[in-house]
Design a protein around this motif. Sequence first.
Motif, PDB file in Angstrom:
ATOM      1  N   VAL B 352       0.847  -1.197   0.000  1.00  0.00           N
ATOM      2  CA  VAL B 352       0.000   0.000   0.000  1.00  0.00           C
ATOM      3  C   VAL B 352       0.879   1.241   0.000  1.00  0.00           C
ATOM      4  O   VAL B 352       1.900   1.279   0.687  1.00  0.00           O
ATOM      5  CB  VAL B 352      -0.926   0.029   1.239  1.00  0.00           C
ATOM      6  CG1 VAL B 352      -1.923   1.182   1.141  1.00  0.00           C
ATOM      7  CG2 VAL B 352      -1.663  -1.280   1.399  1.00  0.00           C
ATOM      8  N   VAL B 421       3.324   0.691   3.095  1.00  0.00           N
ATOM      9  CA  VAL B 421       3.537  -0.465   3.973  1.00  0.00           C
ATOM     10  C   VAL B 421       3.667  -1.744   3.148  1.00  0.00           C
ATOM     11  O   VAL B 421       3.405  -1.756   1.937  1.00  0.00           O
ATOM     12  CB  VAL B 421       2.377  -0.620   4.989  1.00  0.00           C
ATOM     13  CG1 VAL B 421       2.315   0.572   5.929  1.00  0.00           C
ATOM     14  CG2 VAL B 421       1.035  -0.818   4.283  1.00  0.00           C
ATOM     15  N   LEU B 422       4.078  -2.822   3.828  1.00  0.00           N
ATOM     16  CA  LEU B 422       4.424  -4.065   3.140  1.00  0.00           C
ATOM     17  C   LEU B 422       3.215  -4.848   2.642  1.00  0.00           C
ATOM     18  O   LEU B 422       3.320  -5.621   1.702  1.00  0.00           O
ATOM     19  CB  LEU B 422       5.223  -4.981   4.081  1.00  0.00           C
ATOM     20  CG  LEU B 422       6.517  -4.414   4.678  1.00  0.00           C
ATOM     21  CD1 LEU B 422       7.124  -5.422   5.641  1.00  0.00           C
ATOM     22  CD2 LEU B 422       7.506  -4.082   3.565  1.00  0.00           C
ATOM     23  N   THR B 423       2.084  -4.688   3.312  1.00  0.00           N
ATOM     24  CA  THR B 423       0.913  -5.470   2.913  1.00  0.00           C
ATOM     25  C   THR B 423      -0.378  -4.772   3.344  1.00  0.00           C
ATOM     26  O   THR B 423      -0.463  -4.242   4.449  1.00  0.00           O
ATOM     27  CB  THR B 423       0.979  -6.922   3.477  1.00  0.00           C
ATOM     28  OG1 THR B 423      -0.307  -7.541   3.293  1.00  0.00           O
ATOM     29  CG2 THR B 423       1.358  -6.973   4.934  1.00  0.00           C
ATOM     30  N   GLY B 424      -1.336  -4.790   2.450  1.00  0.00           N
ATOM     31  CA  GLY B 424      -2.611  -4.148   2.732  1.00  0.00           C
ATOM     32  C   GLY B 424      -3.704  -5.132   3.064  1.00  0.00           C
ATOM     33  O   GLY B 424      -4.677  -4.792   3.737  1.00  0.00           O
ATOM     34  N   GLY B 427      -1.365 -10.046   4.330  1.00  0.00           N
ATOM     35  CA  GLY B 427      -0.694 -10.426   5.562  1.00  0.00           C
ATOM     36  C   GLY B 427       0.804 -10.601   5.378  1.00  0.00           C
ATOM     37  O   GLY B 427       1.337 -10.545   4.264  1.00  0.00           O
ATOM     38  N   VAL B 428       1.471 -10.828   6.499  1.00  0.00           N
ATOM     39  CA  VAL B 428       2.938 -10.936   6.517  1.00  0.00           C
ATOM     40  C   VAL B 428       3.359 -12.395   6.342  1.00  0.00           C
ATOM     41  O   VAL B 428       4.176 -12.722   5.487  1.00  0.00           O
ATOM     42  CB  VAL B 428       3.495 -10.369   7.845  1.00  0.00           C
ATOM     43  CG1 VAL B 428       5.005 -10.582   7.930  1.00  0.00           C
ATOM     44  CG2 VAL B 428       3.143  -8.887   7.978  1.00  0.00           C
ATOM     45  N   MET B 436      10.054  -7.249   7.598  1.00  0.00           N
ATOM     46  CA  MET B 436       9.407  -6.343   8.564  1.00  0.00           C
ATOM     47  C   MET B 436      10.367  -5.243   9.028  1.00  0.00           C
ATOM     48  O   MET B 436       9.938  -4.144   9.379  1.00  0.00           O
ATOM     49  CB  MET B 436       8.885  -7.134   9.771  1.00  0.00           C
ATOM     50  CG  MET B 436       7.678  -8.004   9.457  1.00  0.00           C
ATOM     51  SD  MET B 436       6.163  -7.052   9.278  1.00  0.00           S
ATOM     52  CE  MET B 436       5.624  -6.975  10.981  1.00  0.00           C
ATOM     53  N   LEU B 439      10.220  -1.708   7.590  1.00  0.00           N
ATOM     54  CA  LEU B 439       9.193  -0.761   8.033  1.00  0.00           C
ATOM     55  C   LEU B 439       9.316  -0.435   9.513  1.00  0.00           C
ATOM     56  O   LEU B 439       9.007   0.685   9.925  1.00  0.00           O
ATOM     57  CB  LEU B 439       7.808  -1.372   7.752  1.00  0.00           C
ATOM     58  CG  LEU B 439       6.598  -0.482   7.940  1.00  0.00           C
ATOM     59  CD1 LEU B 439       6.633   0.702   6.979  1.00  0.00           C
ATOM     60  CD2 LEU B 439       5.310  -1.276   7.707  1.00  0.00           C
TER      61      LEU B 439
END
Lengths: 424, 488
Positions: B352, B421-424, B427-428, B436, B439
């Motif tokens: 995102v 961010v890494l994921t909208g 999930g991680v 992680m 961020l």
Amino acid sequence: MSAEVGEQATLDALEAAAEGSVCLLDPPERVAGSRLRARVEPAYGEALAGCLDVLSRHGESVLVMGSGTRMHWGNPARGVSVALSSRRLNGITEFDPADGVIQVRAGTPLSEVSRRVESEGWLLPLDPSGAGGTVGGALATASCGPRQRGFGPVRDAVLGIDTVLASGERTRCGARVVKNVTGYDLAKLYVGSLGTLAVIEKAWLRLKPIPACVHQVERSFDAVEDAFAQALAASRRSSARAVGLVAEPPSVPGAHPGPWRLLAEFAGEEPTVRADTEWLVPGAAPGVEGEGVVEELRARQAACSEAGLHARIHLLPGALAGVARRLRERGAHLVVYPEPAVVHARFEPEAGDPGPDGCDGVLGLLEEIRGAGAAEIFIESLPAAASRERDVFAGAGCLELMRAIKGRFDPDGILNPGRFAGGI
Amino acid sequence: MSEKFSNPEAPSPILIERLSGVVGEDNCLSRPEELFAYGCDGLTLDAHLPSAVVLPRTSDQVAEAVAICREFGHAFVPRGAGTGLSGGAVPLNGAVVICCSRMQSILEVDADNRLAVVQPGVVNAHLSEAIRHLGLFYAPDPSSQQACTIGGNVAENSGGPHTLKYGTTTNHVLAVEMVLPDASRVRLGSPTGFAPGYDLVGAAVGSEGTLGIVTEITVRLVEIPEAVETVLAIFDEVPAACRLVGGIIRSGMVPAALEVVDQRTIRAVEASVYKAGLPTDAGAVLIIELDGAACEMDGQLQRIGELAEGEGVREMRVARDAQERALFWRARKGAFGAMGRLAPDLYVHDAVVPRAKLPEVLEEICAIGDRHGLTLSNVFHAGDGNLHPNISFDRRDPDELARVLAAGKEMLELCVRVGGVLTGEHGVGTEKRDYMGMLFEPADLDAMRRLRDAFNPDGVCNPGKLIPTTRACTESNPKARGYDEVPL
């Protein structure tokens, strides 16, 4: 944990960490059941972290507060003589009008943020009861007013929070974007935690567009069934932003109660707002501007905490009418929001009640309501005489889990000790 | 995290027998050919065989299975339909999979109070189908909604195209029953939407099955809107479509969805069974969906038309009926399937960025793909700034796979650099666990560990996910492990 700030060394270290922002209180100030002898007001994040580092190392508990507008919430603090106020952590750090997001320091007054964002066509969707208050306070209390129907709960407005833990470590969760699942959503945990897990330094908030059209209308009903059926239907109209019912208790017990007044605000696209207004009050004059209806609901909700016992009761919409009628018959002043279904009830202490505050009978009634079905109760304020003897979070579940969380975030229990559910 | 639950290579026959005793032999799998399908989720690059798979039908059976796993010192992994895209359901180190997909009952529908109580294995779309006659629907609608389960949605805080107006799963979950990692059962939240104390439901939704196993969910239902209008705005270039998205948001309108499909995706869709009549020479198509009161549709369509003119739109198509609306959406929701025509494998990324940065970020993402010589296409939730760069590739080509992974990392770095961010919504899991640090600072991750350890102190529940650990890095990251181990 010291009961007073007896150690000059602690004060000296705080003075150094907060760079001259320690105010000695002589005589001590009484807040949230504590006798405060000093108030610390760091003006920036590093100073806040430094203060918590000092307090943590000295084993000194602290009363965390914003501007102090909702210090009557929660249980009394235990063994606290220092207040840590975020009041001077003030200002907007970033505002992106193109994206409708803003980052604000915790001590910034809500009114200041609203003014700034409204100049760019946005609304701050935080609507706590009463006047004044800071962003940090609104988040820590998760306080909602009449516009929760339109704005959603406080948690929905929060995209990310920068906090300082009890240890003095600065941490961040979430971000400035409107959609995010990167890691645990710790912001949800901090919102409504009354400052018992961490101290909020600043937060990213999601704004809402200013609606094209706003109408406010009012109707009265004699029959409780009609009032609640209509209020719930009004609340489910697509442009409903605030819908509330207000009622006074009968003037004397057994007398015919006065009418229920339904106050509604519709906001959105003009055709829908006109249609919804016309639906509720056929022939109503369109274009009622201003905040009259919402201001009245907000003021009445806030007035519930001015004296006596103020209970906030969360229910399923279908149970509202029955519960509200019982409470009114018992002498409550009421502000009722149909969806999400919330009743604010104010009771005067009852003569002849055996409790220390004249509230045993009312609390018994509330307990009955809680036991009868899906109902959650939070006591927003109590007469001072009894405040040390009751848990205002009565009935909170999962206490073991909550204590485990508290223990991980604040192992020495220095942040607002005793203020939360079950003495957390 | 404790090392107590490092699982043995082969499960004890007694463990299998005990688990079978709880759920019945038909609901306990242990033969390798049965376990293979449970080795990964939608992120097929990262697969590990579980020791056993348990398929409970009740909360009691879940609690008993957890208790047995603990007794045998075995870690366990909750799983729904396995449609996740970040490796959240991967059983690292031979963990036992507790798969809730057979817990499929809709336990209660309360139309008056607009809520439903469901078991975690209820398929997302099935709930909306079951309550349509009541004029209600369940709003979160991930692209996999015909297969994914609501329990899985809770674990991942799933979104979907209509997140823009209706929010993600977290906005629609009122309460959950959860089996904690110590096998005890708790009820978090309240059907009223408020429970005194910490917001434990808010913490649990999106926790990727690392805090416990959700066995019952109370969800909020939403009224089906009176009117819906779906529009295709066809552009010569992606940046113009993104600028229109910004213009609509700034205008104060809140559409239900704003979705962009780029040219490469259009071409894949038009060559597939999802063909929707999109012009294959268009640079981008923006799907705009409005819903709400019928009386406001015309005005909003007109304003959107004017904004689109200002951005040089080539053509606007308004769906004439429900059938045409479904056709438009088929192009969007079938995009991932259509890409199967381009190459044997597809890596669906998820990140995102601030909405206003979309044009520049997309340009740079395409440049990254080109620089690595990859086939990259974009289909994304533009209203939320939620990108899905999709890389079509062939995992049998080790060099290409290495380039896919390198390009993915670069894209994430780019998104974080611009404030994203890494994921909208994916999930991680294991996929982004080791990113992680891009961020978050160590103290931020430590705060997350504090939450996890309060629920899951010995790490027995879904270990190795979401928060990086040095040991886990080399165990599951496909890049660190070497892609020759990836099953073909």
